[in-house]
Structures are given as structure tokens and as C-alpha cells.
Design a protein around this motif. Sequence first.
Motif, short mmCIF file in Angstrom:
data_model
loop_
_atom_site.label_atom_id
_atom_site.label_comp_id
_atom_site.label_asym_id
_atom_site.label_seq_id
_atom_site.Cartn_x
_atom_site.Cartn_y
_atom_site.Cartn_z
N LEU A 193 0.82 -1.21 0.00
CA LEU A 193 0.00 0.00 0.00
C LEU A 193 0.85 1.26 0.00
O LEU A 193 0.70 2.14 -0.85
CB LEU A 193 -0.95 -0.01 1.20
CG LEU A 193 -2.03 -1.11 1.19
CD1 LEU A 193 -2.87 -1.03 2.45
CD2 LEU A 193 -2.91 -0.98 -0.05
N THR A 194 1.77 1.36 0.96
CA THR A 194 2.59 2.57 1.03
C THR A 194 3.67 2.59 -0.05
O THR A 194 4.19 3.65 -0.39
CB THR A 194 3.25 2.68 2.41
OG1 THR A 194 4.08 1.51 2.62
CG2 THR A 194 2.20 2.74 3.50
N GLY A 195 4.01 1.42 -0.58
CA GLY A 195 5.09 1.36 -1.54
C GLY A 195 4.68 1.62 -2.98
O GLY A 195 5.55 1.82 -3.84
N LEU A 196 3.37 1.61 -3.27
CA LEU A 196 2.96 1.77 -4.66
C LEU A 196 3.34 3.12 -5.26
O LEU A 196 3.83 3.16 -6.40
CB LEU A 196 1.45 1.52 -4.80
CG LEU A 196 0.93 1.55 -6.24
CD1 LEU A 196 1.61 0.48 -7.08
CD2 LEU A 196 -0.58 1.37 -6.28
N PRO A 197 3.16 4.25 -4.59
CA PRO A 197 3.57 5.53 -5.20
C PRO A 197 5.05 5.56 -5.57
O PRO A 197 5.41 6.02 -6.66
CB PRO A 197 3.22 6.56 -4.12
CG PRO A 197 2.10 5.94 -3.34
CD PRO A 197 2.43 4.49 -3.31
N ALA A 198 5.92 5.06 -4.67
CA ALA A 198 7.35 5.04 -4.99
C ALA A 198 7.63 4.09 -6.14
O ALA A 198 8.47 4.38 -7.01
CB ALA A 198 8.15 4.63 -3.75
N CYS A 231 -1.00 -4.68 -4.29
CA CYS A 231 -1.73 -3.56 -3.71
C CYS A 231 -3.23 -3.84 -3.72
O CYS A 231 -3.93 -3.57 -2.74
CB CYS A 231 -1.42 -2.29 -4.50
SG CYS A 231 -2.28 -0.83 -3.90
N VAL A 232 -3.74 -4.39 -4.82
CA VAL A 232 -5.16 -4.74 -4.90
C VAL A 232 -5.52 -5.73 -3.80
O VAL A 232 -6.53 -5.58 -3.11
CB VAL A 232 -5.50 -5.31 -6.29
CG1 VAL A 232 -6.93 -5.85 -6.31
CG2 VAL A 232 -5.35 -4.25 -7.36
N ARG A 233 -4.70 -6.76 -3.64
CA ARG A 233 -4.97 -7.78 -2.62
C ARG A 233 -4.98 -7.17 -1.22
O ARG A 233 -5.82 -7.53 -0.38
CB ARG A 233 -3.93 -8.89 -2.70
CG ARG A 233 -3.96 -9.69 -4.00
CD ARG A 233 -2.87 -10.76 -3.99
NE ARG A 233 -2.77 -11.46 -5.25
CZ ARG A 233 -3.49 -12.53 -5.59
NH1 ARG A 233 -4.37 -13.00 -4.73
NH2 ARG A 233 -3.33 -13.11 -6.75
N ALA A 234 -4.04 -6.25 -0.97
CA ALA A 234 -3.95 -5.63 0.36
C ALA A 234 -5.13 -4.72 0.65
O ALA A 234 -5.50 -4.54 1.81
CB ALA A 234 -2.65 -4.85 0.47
N ALA A 288 -13.10 -7.41 -6.82
CA ALA A 288 -12.06 -8.11 -7.58
C ALA A 288 -11.01 -8.70 -6.64
O ALA A 288 -10.50 -9.80 -6.88
CB ALA A 288 -11.41 -7.15 -8.58
N ALA A 289 -10.69 -7.97 -5.58
CA ALA A 289 -9.71 -8.49 -4.61
C ALA A 289 -10.24 -9.74 -3.93
O ALA A 289 -9.49 -10.69 -3.69
CB ALA A 289 -9.39 -7.41 -3.58
N TYR A 290 -11.53 -9.76 -3.63
CA TYR A 290 -12.11 -10.95 -3.02
C TYR A 290 -12.06 -12.12 -3.99
O TYR A 290 -11.79 -13.26 -3.60
CB TYR A 290 -13.55 -10.68 -2.60
CG TYR A 290 -14.18 -11.83 -1.85
CD1 TYR A 290 -13.89 -12.05 -0.52
CD2 TYR A 290 -15.05 -12.71 -2.49
CE1 TYR A 290 -14.47 -13.12 0.17
CE2 TYR A 290 -15.62 -13.77 -1.82
CZ TYR A 290 -15.33 -13.97 -0.48
OH TYR A 290 -15.89 -15.03 0.19
N ALA A 291 -12.30 -11.86 -5.28
CA ALA A 291 -12.22 -12.92 -6.29
C ALA A 291 -10.80 -13.46 -6.41
O ALA A 291 -10.61 -14.65 -6.68
CB ALA A 291 -12.70 -12.39 -7.63
N LEU A 292 -9.80 -12.60 -6.21
CA LEU A 292 -8.42 -13.07 -6.24
C LEU A 292 -8.13 -13.95 -5.04
O LEU A 292 -7.38 -14.94 -5.13
CB LEU A 292 -7.46 -11.88 -6.27
CG LEU A 292 -7.42 -11.04 -7.54
CD1 LEU A 292 -6.50 -9.84 -7.36
CD2 LEU A 292 -6.97 -11.88 -8.73
N GLU A 293 -8.70 -13.59 -3.89
CA GLU A 293 -8.50 -14.39 -2.69
C GLU A 293 -9.27 -15.71 -2.74
O GLU A 293 -8.82 -16.71 -2.20
CB GLU A 293 -8.94 -13.60 -1.45
CG GLU A 293 -8.04 -12.44 -1.10
CD GLU A 293 -6.68 -12.90 -0.64
OE1 GLU A 293 -6.60 -13.79 0.22
OE2 GLU A 293 -5.68 -12.37 -1.17
#
Length: 910
Positions: A193-198, A231-234, A288-293
Motif C-alpha cells: 500500500l505505502t510502496g505503490l507511489p514510490a 496492492c489490490v490484494r492488500a 475483484a480483490a475478493y475474487a483473487l483471494e
Amino acid sequence: MRSVAELFDVSVVVDCAPGTDPKRLRATVASVLDQTLAGTEVALSGEGADASLAADHPHRVRVGAPRGTYVLSLVPGERLERDACRNLFAAARRTDADLVAGRWTRLTGKGAKEAAPSWAAGLYARSRVVTDLAEAPELVTRDALAAGHCVRRAWAGSVPQGAADPLALALAARRIALVPNTVTTGRAAPDPLTGLPAAAAAQRHALALLTDPALRAGRAEAFLADHVLPCVRALLAVGRERRAGLVAEYARVLDGLVHADAAGSLEPQERIAVLLLASGDADGVRDAAYALERPGTVVTPLVRGDGRVHWSAAHATTSYDVTELGHQHRELADLRLFNRVTRCGRESGRLVVEGEVVVPFDLFDGVRAGVVGAVLDFKVRDAGEKTVPVPVDDVRLKGDRLVWRAVVPLTRALRPRGIGDRVWDPRLVLAVDGRLLPPLDLFAEKETVPGKETALPARPRLSRLTADTWQPYVTAKHHLAVCLLPRRRPARAANALARYATNFRPARMLKQLWKKLGRKYEALHSRRVKVRVYRRVLRRLPVSRGSVVFESHMGRCYGDSPRAVHEELVARRRGARVVWSYAKDPTGFPRDAKLVERWSWRYLWALARAEWWVDNQGFPHALDKPEHTTYLQTWHGSAYKRMGFDEIRHKTQNAPQRDGLARAVDRFDRFLVRSERDVATLARAYRIPEDRLMRIGYPRNDRLVAARERDEREGRFPRPALAAELGIPDHKTIVMYAPTFRGVPKDNRKVRLQLDVGRFAERFGDTHTLLVRAHYMEAAALPVTPPGTVVDVSAHHDVSELLCLADVLITDYSSIMFDYALLDRPLVHFAPDLDAYAAERGSYFDLRTRAGGPVVETQDELHRILAAVKESDGDWQEARRAFAAEFGAYDDGGAARAVVDALFTRKAGK
């Protein structure tokens, strides 16, 4: 005399930001000082540098610029493996490389466990020198140089941005040396989450530097897989309001970075998750994240159109095409529908739960919705299958959702014991037209379940001293559950007393004793102990006259030549003392035989006393054959790839490993061959003496010879009864796909097939049925296809029955090709990686020039061959018959009888 700078071969730069944890910094410095390469120094930089470290080690630690020939960077907390600098420096000197890189690991986020990125295994599989990045694209498409590398200091200074930019260094390097050794450990776990912008900023920078289209495309795909998807999963675990804010922010950050081609390389569900995040759809990202899980879950009201299936009516474009998921081919009872809790509260001393179930494809029209009922089943977690049903008061169709409402009298409905049954999971069970559908979990967000406001009294059967409150909550898997808790003072005091009683010294000692006894029990049943007992005791027991132990493919099935010999022996000798071993499940094994589980004590007892061993691959190498036992090795197929001592991997093994194989093979008293080709390949490769060879063919192929003769007399119809069992109508052509085993044993893990089964079903589904037979050490990952188009027959015990059923065989290099040729039916080799496979594994002949059927490398070629197989097969009949004659010269249909005549009847005294 060397200058001060020349005294250091490698300088390790540790960048210390303000507020650096002193303990982490000291651990990093200590790992450098412990290096086996003497010429290693630490150069501390940054505002957080601790000058006292330089004072403690003035000769090897300094605050300032590095002075070594090569420079390696660390951050506080990372550690060097003890030989890391030695390995890197040796590779640099040997190869004259500007940059040397090796493996690195990072924390997984679960305690102290570490792991390397999944893509690193291939990149650092062996030592090599890279002069063209196309040879190792991961160096610039992945974060391979985020750690674990060193650069030549003098050269790095001439590169714009220098050592601060590993990507620029990789692009500028003349030679890059890669080593298989681990260099750096302890790297911090990434926060998606915090690492995506960087990561997005780094991606823009990388795309600005990369000019090669292939590297740019690889970088774009890797960015989505390594940074955006995590990031989507988180985001699934994030609260609703925060998620909405983050998704809006990330949509701005990702602007221009999510390209259609890169997204198209992902699996359908992953592609859609990425696109929804890039578009700023917070609720869509959640679904979509739930579908991935939970793979296979239908989380949106899918729609059909023009023969395709799309994510929803609002997303009916090519990018949101999910036809490949195959949901349209599933029956209603096979669909796993997304069931979301929309409200959870307390009313008049009862728990009120409301939710909605996604309805795809307009499955419920207004009429059908009137016959939908539902119950909430409460099930104790990890305590059997007992459930407590609670009626759902209201179920109705509302647009593309099925909304429901249940009023649950928890206090009265659930009467747990209070010990061992504290957590209960509710699941929604729908009844459509009187038919119960599989239960659906209740997805819930934390905002929907407001903590203590939903708590209700509990009445355990063991009194309220065990617990007194039902507390609904959201689990780590994002599902609604209810937990029994002690909230009032009497219950809290009773629970505290129980904890004390189970943790004071005598109780602790008793638990330790119990664990010790458990470890002793496990040790006594370990393989090491079993092997020792077998060798020292069991193997010395007297023979059990006439007893035969059969095993096929290490106990995985009841089939192959051991089955054929068994059936012939039992048919001709009543009362034969037969034992079959099975690996896990005895289902499908003969009932008239004694069944023993592989590696059980009964298995060892049977082997030790048996007069005969019969198998097709090899009983456990650690088990020596008793002197009174005769071992018949039927083997499991003629050889295309190099086997035994001819294998490249055996030539690189040490002496004890080679000796182990020699001892295992030396147990064979008889070895079946089906042609002189087997004598020249298998027998020579395993060093089988001439007097142990039996030139009588494979008993498993008796069935195939009989089937060919029946075809010549009577034709192909009616088909064997197995066709009806598999639901295959007579008008369909049966194609069997049986690829070879690749790599090391995977314990039946699912593998992606080289054949695109979905494309095959789409092209030939109306006229053909594809039988997929994965190797017995693997399992096939098959897509959902229309009923009757693709059938997974990997679990079928005897492959010979399937071969008799098939009209066409598709294989690659599997030995099944030699058997199927006996049927004189069309044979096609689909071998996209033929050259690479032959180079890696080695082969005994050129498949292209010796095959009994066409060899194709693309699926388009394969489809053209299959579409005209009847017309073109005549061109291959002569080659196929020559192929069968060369590799199956001794397969005359009487191998099983010949084995019994030559061995068992004489030995058994019949």
C-alpha cells in the motif's frame, strides 16, 4: 606498497537515514565485519550514521565515502551472508565484470521467515556472464538490483547518477556477472500500500531509460504483477473509507502506467482487478480483490453478449472479457456466488443480518425468484460437520442481486458446550426449485459489524462460567463469524482460573511430557527408524511361500504391467497370495488382494517376507531386497529421453548418489524389454546384465494388441463401456492428450499444460472430446469448458483402457507414444519446446525424423492436423507401423501369460 584505498577490495556502503535504529545498524555492520574476505570495509553515510561504530573499529569502519575497488550498498537491518563479499569479488576478478549480482531474500511479513522473489530462481540458477540484457531481462524488468549486487567503483563514477541508480548501471555495464550464491538477507518486507507511489515513480523513471520494446513490455508486465496486484490484494483488508481514498490516490498515481498489452498478459481476474484500480472504482476493487483471494467466485453480475462473457453491464468491453473463466459453462449448483453482508445489528435481543447475493446471467427471473428459499447454517469451526440451521425471513430478487434478511435468536438458537466450540461460522444455503445449493460464506467488512454493539447473551450448556457473550466479528478471511467470549466478571474469573490451572508448573510439566511422548511416537514411526528395523530385523524373517507384492507407479495407481501380471496370475492360480501397495487412497485397487499403505509397517512386513516383488518403477531405494525374494521389474516405458546413468544430472552427481542408484538397480532379478531398442537404451543405461533381461514385451500392452486385432476384425464400434461411463457419445471423436513429466517430482501439484485446452474446446468442442491425462506425478490445471468437451482422466487407474478408447493421441515426448503406436491409430506430437527439451534432457533419437506421426510446434499447426486427420493419416501409416515394429517388436499380446509361465508357475510349483 599498497595505498590505503587499495587495501580494500569491497566497500559496503550503509545509508543511514535520520532516526535509524541503532540495533539494526549494528547488526548490519557486524555482518560486514564478519566477512571471510579480509579486504572489506564499512562506509557509513547519511544523517543517521553512528560515529561510535567507526571509533570501535577504526580500520574497517568509517563515516565517509567508500574506498574499495567494488562497492556494495546496504540499508540498516540488511545482513550479508558470511561469504558474500568473497563470492562477489571472486566473480568480478574472474569475469572482469562491471557489476556482479547474486540472490537476496526479504522478510515475508510473517515473523522472521524470509524468501527470495519467485522470479529470482531462474535468474540466479547458475554462474554466468551477461553481455546482452536480453539474456537476463529480469535485471531491468524486475527489482533484481534492489539488493545483493556490487559495482566497480571507478566505473560507476562515470555513469550518470552512478551507484544511486542500479537500472542505469545495468544498462551501461559491458559485462554483468551473476552468481547463484545468496548475498543479502533481512531485507524489509515490502508494504504494497505505502510502496505503490514510490514503485510508480520508479516505473516512470525506468520507462524513460529503456528503449528496447521487449524490455519496456517486460517491465510494464512485471510492474503490474509485482506492485499493482499486491496492492489490490492488500486493499481488501482496508476499511471502506480509507480504501476509497487510497483507490482515488492510486488511480492518479497509475495514470498512464497501466497499458492494455501489459494488462492483457495477466489472468482475466488479475487484469480486471488492475483495470478497476486504475479507473478508481473502490467497490469494484473490493470485489475483484475478493475474487483473487477466493478463485472461482462470481463477484459481479456477469453478462453475455455476442458469444462472450463480460464483467458486468457497465464493463462490457474487450478489456473486461472473462469468457476464459468458464462461468457460463457451470451449472447453477456449481457456481460460487459472492454473498456480501450489508448490515449486521442487534434488534430486540436478536441478531439481524442482511445481505445480497450476486446473480449472474439473469439466472433468476421474476417467476423463478419466487421459489427461492434460504437458511443460515451455523457451523462450529474445526469441530465436525454438525450445523444449526436458522431460517432466513426474507429472500427476494432486486435487480441483479438476491437480497435476504435473517433474524437470528443467537441466545436461544445456539447452545454450545462452552469449551471447544467457541467459534461458529454462518453460511447461507439457498434452495432453488427445492434444490439446495452449496453453502455461501458471508463476506463482511469491519464497518458492517460494529463490535460490542452487536454482542448478545449466551447460554452455554456448561454454564455461563465458561462464557456468557456472543460476539459477531469479521475474520482474517473477511467473513462474518460469531465467537463465544467471557465478558462478565464471573466468567472472566473462571476462565482466568482455568488458564492458571493449565499453566502452573505441574500442568506445564505434564504437557511437556505429553509432547515428548508424542515426539517419541513420531520418531518410532519415522522412515529412518523403519528402514533400520527393516534391514536389521524384518529382512531376516522367513519367506512367505507364494506371496507376491505388487506396486505400480510408487503406489499411485492400480494399473500398468503389474496389473496385467496380477490379473493373469489370479486368473490362472486361485488363492494366489497377492499384496498391493497404495500411496494414499486404496480406492480402485483390487478387493481380492491384501492392500497395504506404502511405507506402513504392514508394507515393510509384506516386502520382507514376499517371495516375489513386482513393480514398474522401483520399490523404495532404501529397502534392500531379501535373499529369498525375486524382483521382477516390468518398467514403465521405452526411452526417448536419456535415462539412468546416461542422464546429465547423474553424471554431475557425487559418488554416493551414483552408488545409491546402482544399488537400487542391482536388486532387479528380471527386467522386461519390448524391443532391442530397449536393450540398447534402457538396459545399457541402467547397466542391466544380459542374463536378467526378458524379451517378452510389456504385459500392459496385451490389451492394446488385442484392441488392434479386434479393430481389424470388427471395426471400432461399439466402443468400450468406458466411453459411456465418461459420457462420450458415439458421434464424437475422442482425442487424448498425455504430456510427459517435466522437472522434479511435484507431488501432484497442478501444472499449466502446454496445450491450450480452452482453445481446443472452442475449436473442436462440437465434434471432439479431449481426454487429458496428466503425468502421475503431476495434476493438470484445466479451465472450465462446455460439458463434454474436456474430461480430466488423470485419476483413472489404467492408462491402457484410455488408449483403447482414444481415436487420436496427442503427446510430446512421453513413452506413451511407443504403446499407442501398437493400435495403429493417428498419433500427433505437440512439442513446442522440442529443441530445448532435447538439449536439456538429452535424447536417444531425433523425434522429427523417426516419429510415427507429425511433429508440430504451434497450436495452429496442431488444429490444422486434427481438422484433417482422417484425410492425412494414410500418409503416416507406413511410418507408424515401422515405429511400432522397431520399438515394440516383442509386444505380441501374450506378455502377461509369458511372465506367469516363465516365473510364477514354476516358482509356485503349479
